[in-house]
Scaffold this motif. Structure first.
Motif, short mmCIF file in Angstrom:
data_model
loop_
_atom_site.label_atom_id
_atom_site.label_comp_id
_atom_site.label_asym_id
_atom_site.label_seq_id
_atom_site.Cartn_x
_atom_site.Cartn_y
_atom_site.Cartn_z
N PHE A 119 0.83 -1.19 0.00
CA PHE A 119 0.00 0.00 0.00
C PHE A 119 0.87 1.25 0.00
CE2 PHE A 119 0.55 -1.15 4.46
CZ PHE A 119 0.90 0.06 5.06
N SER A 120 0.24 2.36 -0.34
CA SER A 120 0.88 3.67 -0.24
C SER A 120 0.02 4.53 0.67
CB SER A 120 1.00 4.32 -1.62
OG SER A 120 -0.28 4.55 -2.17
N TYR A 121 0.59 5.59 1.18
CA TYR A 121 -0.17 6.43 2.10
C TYR A 121 0.29 7.87 2.02
CZ TYR A 121 4.00 5.41 4.86
OH TYR A 121 5.28 5.25 5.27
N LYS A 127 -6.22 13.91 8.25
CA LYS A 127 -6.67 12.81 7.40
C LYS A 127 -5.48 12.01 6.91
CE LYS A 127 -9.97 13.81 4.59
NZ LYS A 127 -10.79 14.31 3.49
N THR A 128 -5.55 10.68 7.06
CA THR A 128 -4.55 9.79 6.51
C THR A 128 -5.23 8.93 5.45
OG1 THR A 128 -3.34 9.73 8.59
CG2 THR A 128 -2.89 7.96 7.03
N ILE A 129 -4.63 8.88 4.27
CA ILE A 129 -5.20 8.13 3.16
C ILE A 129 -4.26 6.97 2.84
CG2 ILE A 129 -5.93 8.22 0.75
CD1 ILE A 129 -6.38 11.28 1.26
N VAL A 130 -4.79 5.76 2.91
CA VAL A 130 -4.03 4.55 2.61
C VAL A 130 -4.65 3.94 1.36
CG1 VAL A 130 -3.30 2.30 3.46
CG2 VAL A 130 -3.57 4.19 5.07
N LYS A 131 -3.80 3.69 0.34
CA LYS A 131 -4.30 3.15 -0.92
C LYS A 131 -3.67 1.79 -1.21
CE LYS A 131 -5.29 7.53 -3.12
NZ LYS A 131 -5.18 8.34 -4.32
N THR A 132 -4.55 0.84 -1.55
CA THR A 132 -4.12 -0.46 -2.05
C THR A 132 -4.60 -0.54 -3.50
OG1 THR A 132 -6.13 -1.64 -1.42
CG2 THR A 132 -4.39 -1.48 0.26
N ARG A 135 -8.63 -0.82 -2.94
CA ARG A 135 -9.41 0.12 -2.13
C ARG A 135 -8.57 1.30 -1.66
NH1 ARG A 135 -9.28 -4.75 -0.14
NH2 ARG A 135 -11.15 -5.78 -0.79
N THR A 136 -9.34 2.29 -1.18
CA THR A 136 -8.75 3.45 -0.52
C THR A 136 -9.38 3.55 0.87
OG1 THR A 136 -8.48 4.61 -2.62
CG2 THR A 136 -8.45 5.96 -0.63
N TYR A 137 -8.52 3.63 1.88
CA TYR A 137 -8.97 3.77 3.26
C TYR A 137 -8.69 5.21 3.68
CZ TYR A 137 -8.36 -1.31 3.07
OH TYR A 137 -8.42 -2.63 2.72
N ILE A 138 -9.73 5.92 4.08
CA ILE A 138 -9.58 7.30 4.53
C ILE A 138 -9.86 7.33 6.03
CG2 ILE A 138 -10.36 9.69 4.26
CD1 ILE A 138 -11.34 8.76 1.41
N ILE A 139 -8.82 7.65 6.80
CA ILE A 139 -8.94 7.67 8.26
C ILE A 139 -8.80 9.12 8.70
CG2 ILE A 139 -7.97 6.80 10.42
CD1 ILE A 139 -6.64 4.68 8.27
N THR A 140 -9.87 9.66 9.27
CA THR A 140 -9.91 11.05 9.66
C THR A 140 -10.09 11.17 11.17
OG1 THR A 140 -10.99 11.54 7.55
CG2 THR A 140 -11.05 13.27 9.23
N GLN A 141 -9.22 11.94 11.80
CA GLN A 141 -9.40 12.19 13.23
C GLN A 141 -10.49 13.25 13.37
OE1 GLN A 141 -5.87 13.17 15.49
NE2 GLN A 141 -6.99 13.16 17.41
N GLY A 154 -13.95 1.80 -2.86
CA GLY A 154 -13.47 0.81 -3.81
C GLY A 154 -14.15 -0.53 -3.59
N LYS A 155 -13.43 -1.59 -3.90
CA LYS A 155 -13.97 -2.95 -3.76
C LYS A 155 -14.36 -3.21 -2.31
CE LYS A 155 -12.82 -7.72 -4.83
NZ LYS A 155 -11.77 -8.63 -5.30
N LYS A 156 -15.50 -3.90 -2.12
CA LYS A 156 -15.99 -4.18 -0.77
C LYS A 156 -14.95 -4.98 0.02
CE LYS A 156 -19.80 -6.08 1.84
NZ LYS A 156 -21.03 -6.84 1.83
#
Length: 187
Positions: A119-121, A127-132, A135-141, A154-156
């Motif tokens: 993954f990349s981030y 906000k931290t964005i992690v991409k595979t 999918r894209t994971y968006i983690i926001t405090q 993205g994909k489930k």
């Protein structure tokens, strides 16, 4: 008259020789200004690179929580553990993200994990964005408590026996919440 012509020619020669030198000095200043202008934008991509290499330390120990009391203004009463997923069915997943690994772990069985290494981030403020690749994971405090909201695009994401929560907090901060454990439940 000959002297006048000679003096006039010398003055013209002097003026002509001084003018290009002055223009060259001006050009040098313009060139040095251009170099400075070109040098100013260069640090910006380096700053972005620094941001991309930074994963907040809190993301290494995230545990799932849920909204328990939507009307509460006290964050420690509003959020807490989801009783069913943590205590009864034990199907929630905790999350750990470091610079080279993302691990989903079942809250009741630390040996039941799903690991992602590719993954990349990037980090943009809170906000931290992690991409595979899928999918894209968006983690926001969303609160200083700390409360994090996770959005998966993205994909489930289907994890066996590991349900993904929308909200997380750090393992260290979990004890601050009004409901932070399963109590005497023996289910």
């Amino acid at each position: 008259m000959k002297n006048i012509i000679i003096n006039f020619s010398v003055m013209i020669a002097l003026l002509a020789s001084c003018s290009p030198a002055t223009e060259k000095k001006v050009d040098k200043k313009a060139d040095s200004t251009e170099v400075k202008v070109n040098a100013i934008p260069a640090p910006s991509p380096e700053n972005n690179t620094v941001l991309k290499s930074y994963i907040p330390v809190d993301l290494s120990t995230l545990v799932p929580i849920d909204v328990l009391n939507t009307k509460s203004t006290d964050v420690y009463e509003k959020y807490g553990i989801e009783f069913s997923g943590n205590c009864y069915s034990c199907d929630l997943a905790s999350l750990s993200i470091t610079k080279d690994t993302m691990i989903w772990t079942n809250v009741c069985d630390e040996n039941d994990t799903f690991k992602i290494d590719d993954f990349s981030y990037s980090t943009e403020g809170s906000k931290t964005i992690v991409k595979t690749s899928e999918r894209t994971y968006i983690i926001t405090q969303i609160d200083k408590a700390p409360i994090y909201e996770l959005v998966v695009e993205g994909k489930k994401l289907e994890l066996n026996n590991k349900r993904v929560s929308r909200y997380f907090t750090t393992k260290k901060a979990l004890s601050l919440f009004k409901e932070h454990d399963c109590g005497d439940f023996e289910g």
